[in-house]
Design a protein around this motif. Sequence first.
Motif, PDB file in Angstrom:
ATOM      1  N   SER A   7       6.970   2.575   1.112  1.00  0.00           N
ATOM      2  CA  SER A   7       6.516   1.258   1.571  1.00  0.00           C
ATOM      3  C   SER A   7       7.110   0.904   2.928  1.00  0.00           C
ATOM      4  N   ARG A   8       8.347   1.280   3.159  1.00  0.00           N
ATOM      5  CA  ARG A   8       9.007   0.922   4.419  1.00  0.00           C
ATOM      6  C   ARG A   8       8.521   1.795   5.582  1.00  0.00           C
ATOM      7  N   ILE A   9       8.288   3.079   5.339  1.00  0.00           N
ATOM      8  CA  ILE A   9       7.789   3.918   6.444  1.00  0.00           C
ATOM      9  C   ILE A   9       6.356   3.527   6.779  1.00  0.00           C
ATOM     10  N   TYR A  10       5.550   3.153   5.788  1.00  0.00           N
ATOM     11  CA  TYR A  10       4.202   2.662   6.070  1.00  0.00           C
ATOM     12  C   TYR A  10       4.283   1.378   6.894  1.00  0.00           C
ATOM     13  N   GLU A  11       5.102   0.439   6.443  1.00  0.00           N
ATOM     14  CA  GLU A  11       5.169  -0.871   7.087  1.00  0.00           C
ATOM     15  C   GLU A  11       5.800  -0.809   8.463  1.00  0.00           C
ATOM     16  N   ASN A  12       6.912  -0.100   8.599  1.00  0.00           N
ATOM     17  CA  ASN A  12       7.729  -0.200   9.810  1.00  0.00           C
ATOM     18  C   ASN A  12       7.507   0.931  10.803  1.00  0.00           C
ATOM     19  N   GLN A  13       7.939   2.136  10.468  1.00  0.00           N
ATOM     20  CA  GLN A  13       7.831   3.224  11.434  1.00  0.00           C
ATOM     21  C   GLN A  13       6.387   3.468  11.841  1.00  0.00           C
ATOM     22  N   LEU A  14       5.443   3.351  10.887  1.00  0.00           N
ATOM     23  CA  LEU A  14       4.029   3.532  11.223  1.00  0.00           C
ATOM     24  C   LEU A  14       3.393   2.208  11.635  1.00  0.00           C
ATOM     25  N   VAL A  69       0.838  -1.201   0.000  1.00  0.00           N
ATOM     26  CA  VAL A  69       0.000   0.000   0.000  1.00  0.00           C
ATOM     27  C   VAL A  69       0.875   1.255   0.000  1.00  0.00           C
ATOM     28  N   GLY A  70       2.023   1.204   0.675  1.00  0.00           N
ATOM     29  CA  GLY A  70       2.940   2.350   0.617  1.00  0.00           C
ATOM     30  C   GLY A  70       3.330   2.670  -0.814  1.00  0.00           C
ATOM     31  N   HIS A  71       3.667   1.628  -1.574  1.00  0.00           N
ATOM     32  CA  HIS A  71       3.962   1.835  -2.999  1.00  0.00           C
ATOM     33  C   HIS A  71       2.747   2.391  -3.734  1.00  0.00           C
ATOM     34  N   ALA A  72       1.601   1.746  -3.514  1.00  0.00           N
ATOM     35  CA  ALA A  72       0.393   2.101  -4.256  1.00  0.00           C
ATOM     36  C   ALA A  72      -0.091   3.508  -3.914  1.00  0.00           C
ATOM     37  N   ALA A  73       0.003   3.880  -2.630  1.00  0.00           N
ATOM     38  CA  ALA A  73      -0.426   5.218  -2.223  1.00  0.00           C
ATOM     39  C   ALA A  73       0.435   6.287  -2.894  1.00  0.00           C
ATOM     40  N   TYR A  74       1.711   6.011  -3.045  1.00  0.00           N
ATOM     41  CA  TYR A  74       2.602   6.925  -3.761  1.00  0.00           C
ATOM     42  C   TYR A  74       2.075   7.138  -5.180  1.00  0.00           C
ATOM     43  N   GLU A  75       1.812   6.044  -5.894  1.00  0.00           N
ATOM     44  CA  GLU A  75       1.343   6.158  -7.273  1.00  0.00           C
ATOM     45  C   GLU A  75      -0.035   6.812  -7.349  1.00  0.00           C
ATOM     46  N   GLN A  76      -0.927   6.449  -6.448  1.00  0.00           N
ATOM     47  CA  GLN A  76      -2.263   7.054  -6.468  1.00  0.00           C
ATOM     48  C   GLN A  76      -2.239   8.525  -6.070  1.00  0.00           C
ATOM     49  N   GLY A  77      -1.222   8.926  -5.319  1.00  0.00           N
ATOM     50  CA  GLY A  77      -1.176  10.288  -4.795  1.00  0.00           C
ATOM     51  C   GLY A  77      -0.494  11.302  -5.684  1.00  0.00           C
TER      52      GLY A  77
END
Length: 489
Positions: free
Chosen positions: A287-294, A256-264
Amino acid sequence: MTAFDDLMAFQRETSALGQISGRLGWDQETVMPRGAAQQRGEEMAAIEAVLHARRSDPRVGDWLKRAEAPCEVGAAQLREIRRAFERTSKVPADLAKAIARVTSQAQGKWAQARADEDVAAFLPVLEEVVALKREEGAALAQGGDIYDAMVEDYEPYTTGGQIAAIFDAMRPRLVALRAAVLDKPMPKGVSGTFDEQSQMQLSRKLAVTFGYDLNRGRVDKAVHPFSSGSGLDVRITTRTSNVDPFNCFYSTIHEVGHAAYEQGINPAYALTPLGQGVSMGVHESQSRIYENQLGRGRAFTGWLFGQMTDLFGDFGISDADEFYSAVNRVHNGYIRTEADEVQYNLHIMLRFDLERALMAGDLQVADLEAAWNDRFEADFGYAVDKPSNGCLQDVHWSVGLFGYFPTYSLGNVYAGCLYEALQAAVPDLGAQLGQGDTSGATGWLHENLQRHGGLYAPREVIERASGMEPGPEPLLRYLEGKFGALYRL
């Protein structure tokens, strides 16, 4: 119509065809019949031939000579079209077509070899892929470093030497942190079985929670999770394990981190060079900040614990604190995509060194499995038990993505910088995430990074968003702080 207008109209048609090619790849990974692999290879080769012809069309060169940028955005469009044109023009059309055909077929052979635990069955086609990619790299490098030319496809304006310097700075502290953590008792993990349908139900809820627009996307299953597409059609995949629901949930958040980038990305950039992520390193930062830090942070895991308890009942974890420890458990393992934050970058460094050696001719494909196994045991302290946990675990080399792997760790480095800036910009971030509300974080990322697409160069967009020159120190501080507290170091 000016030369700039003619060029942009031509570019939009080329980009649309590229999206169709990407859709064929998505279909191949998700629902294509297994017996269709050979024909799909021919289809992919045919469309690649058309794309290559358009991307290297002499008219593009003529338009570039005559085009005048009307604004900053137009100048960035010309910059990226020129860079792509110059690179594509260096690669013979027959070679581009051959790479597309062989890598499409190699993908199916890799999947079968992985399922059969049969490295020998995969090596002949990998030999073909490596030979073709080295030929392509030599054409692109024109006497320079082949691997640098390949990295340029995924992380523009970056060299293998620069990446190696970053990794050399990170490795000692990562190795020390890993050793200190593994010397402590391991937190307990989840137990029981987790219904696949229920996992997919929560997976889709997580996707929406992190801002994924299902009206312009979908969630499917694949052997190797990935995101595909841009603009109005951005699709993701995940995978399930009936004993490890985190595999599904965190793969979903990652994609979703990848996809949100493209959709945004600014819709005005659609079907242009600026209408996609500027680099794979910047993509991985999302993708990594979505998955890990958040997603793996203490606040959000408290919310996720409640969601999982409602859905699965008792799964062996007593409270939110214990759940947070379970989500962030550092443990021995073979699989990169399942690795904890402490060890993940060590997996990438292994692949980076091996593929760099393959491209330089210092490592032969026939020796790859032994080289992988020796390096893994040296780095992680135990032996690879089977090929699907070793050199057959990733799809990247089968599809010719040499130069891609280091961008995963560059993404972690970029994410470290972004997270420090995000925390300063959104003081009540933890309280929001504790309620399952990611909008403060995702909104900041959209405003400061995602909407720009390819407008700025990779390191520039990170520096603009974070206010600092990208480097590994923020990531290392984050990892040492988080896991130092978790494991009471």
